[in-house]
Design an enzyme around this catalytic site. Sequence first.
Site, short mmCIF file in Angstrom:
data_model
loop_
_atom_site.label_atom_id
_atom_site.label_comp_id
_atom_site.label_asym_id
_atom_site.label_seq_id
_atom_site.Cartn_x
_atom_site.Cartn_y
_atom_site.Cartn_z
N PRO A 280 10.97 5.24 -0.48
CA PRO A 280 10.59 5.37 -1.90
C PRO A 280 9.93 6.73 -2.13
O PRO A 280 8.71 6.88 -2.05
CB PRO A 280 9.60 4.21 -2.11
CG PRO A 280 9.00 3.99 -0.76
CD PRO A 280 10.04 4.35 0.25
N ASP A 454 7.12 10.60 0.92
CA ASP A 454 7.27 9.15 1.04
C ASP A 454 6.03 8.51 0.43
O ASP A 454 4.92 8.65 0.95
CB ASP A 454 7.43 8.78 2.51
CG ASP A 454 7.76 7.31 2.71
OD1 ASP A 454 7.49 6.50 1.80
OD2 ASP A 454 8.28 6.97 3.79
N HIS A 455 6.22 7.79 -0.67
CA HIS A 455 5.07 7.22 -1.37
C HIS A 455 4.40 6.10 -0.58
O HIS A 455 3.32 5.62 -0.96
CB HIS A 455 5.50 6.70 -2.74
CG HIS A 455 4.57 7.05 -3.84
ND1 HIS A 455 3.20 6.91 -3.73
CD2 HIS A 455 4.78 7.56 -5.08
CE1 HIS A 455 2.62 7.30 -4.85
NE2 HIS A 455 3.55 7.70 -5.69
N ARG A 456 5.03 5.66 0.50
CA ARG A 456 4.39 4.64 1.34
C ARG A 456 3.27 5.21 2.18
O ARG A 456 2.33 4.50 2.54
CB ARG A 456 5.43 3.99 2.26
CG ARG A 456 6.53 3.21 1.55
CD ARG A 456 7.60 2.74 2.53
NE ARG A 456 8.27 3.88 3.19
CZ ARG A 456 9.23 3.74 4.10
NH1 ARG A 456 9.64 2.53 4.45
NH2 ARG A 456 9.80 4.81 4.65
N CYS A 458 1.36 8.00 1.43
CA CYS A 458 0.26 8.59 0.67
C CYS A 458 0.51 8.45 -0.82
O CYS A 458 1.63 8.12 -1.24
CB CYS A 458 0.04 10.06 1.03
SG CYS A 458 1.40 11.14 0.51
#
Length: 484
Positions: A280, A454-456, A458
Amino acid sequence: MAVVKEFALPDLGEGLTEAQVVRWLVEVGDVVAVDQPVVEVETAKAMVEVPCPYGGVVTARFGEEGAELPVGAPLLTVAVGDAAGEAGPGPGAGASSGAASGAAAAGPSAEEGSGNVLVGYGTGAPVPRRARIRRPWAPPGPPQAVPRPDDGAVWSDAPVTGGAGGGRQAVGGAVTGGAVAGKVAVISPLVRRIARERGVDLTRVRGSGPEGLILRADVERAAAAAGFAPASAPAPASPAPAPGPASPVPASAAEGERIPLRGLRGAVAEKLGRSRREIPDASCWVDADATELLAARRAMNELPGAAKVSLLALLARICTAALAEFPELNSRVDTEAQEIVLLPAVHLGFAAQTPRGLVVPVVRDAHTMGAAGLSAEIGRLTEAAREGRITPAELTGGTFTLNNYGVFGVDGSTPIINHPEAAMLGVGRIVPKPWVHQGELAVRHVVQLSLAFDHRVCDGGTAGGFLRYVADRVERPAVLLRTL
């Protein structure tokens, strides 16, 4: 009496499971020495010259140029031993007794293989891909097969649908329509699955691949001939009134050219597709005044006797400093353990355009290097990639990627993260633009920096902090002296 030994496609490392035959370096009947390169193949990582571990006379080759072979599939057979000259390469191989006696005279190394396979990468002058995959190879004279254990065939252990009778069907012979149960000339699990889904009896399919191998296209043609249509195919429309006379359009021209997603292009497609499916990602970008960075580079390169420092190396040094402050972006996600793994070392990948396509060489332990060291290593890897000499190990294991797409004359982009990394920094072209500098309007050299993350691993605050750190050092490179 000579012993015929089979040499199979070896494990090329880095998880590679198949390779495409680019160019044969030997002919049937040639005398080969131990560890002599016999075939050039293309993997998803690099060009590879594969040496043969046996010395003797080549008695058969398997797979024509352009064919995809899995690891473990036979490449060729070699007659080794003192009596190789007497035995000859087999019917139709065309080897002279003089050539065979040359193998016997090669000494002890011609009798036994070295036991290992040494893989050398690249060629001096790579052949363009499209020319390579379309060059046919026709064996001279009668078939070149040499009897060997189990008739020298590659067998598929998959059950087949329909058919009666016993026996097995070898890859070396085309299926002609007679029913043969149990074994068929097919290797790919995908081909077997497609045949099962479409109700195609593989024992009645004639293979068009190397040595009669049944390919996906063969199964699809057989299914079309049997009137099978995929469940998702739309129902045929009602016939429309026939228009006036029109020039017929050849089916091939209407369909367009098809380019196989193999080798490097296939690996890029798979990795980018996986990145989009699994990560994501989000993006942020900022414009930065690179005028002082350019001036600092000029000053470095004006030093007498000093090695030249590239602009990409300076940006790489800024990235390693930024990753030390924001280690979340030098990480990867372990989806099975549901954990974020912060990596201790920065292995910096950078995008490089080559005749084979876009590759990402990796600078190992980039966090331990200065600007000069980074410049030298980037230059070495770039040259090796463009000449086709780069190894698979030098194209894998990156933890963060720097993409300088400004060399293509574009200002900005939203890069796709190089899976399984957590971020990629994109750099646009540096161009003169109006800019407010010290309270006054001036012409400055401006660059756009874009970060995909990657929004997972940070949130936007961390990503924005990293990008702002990079931009500040681009605008004031002297500040880096505090961290050196």
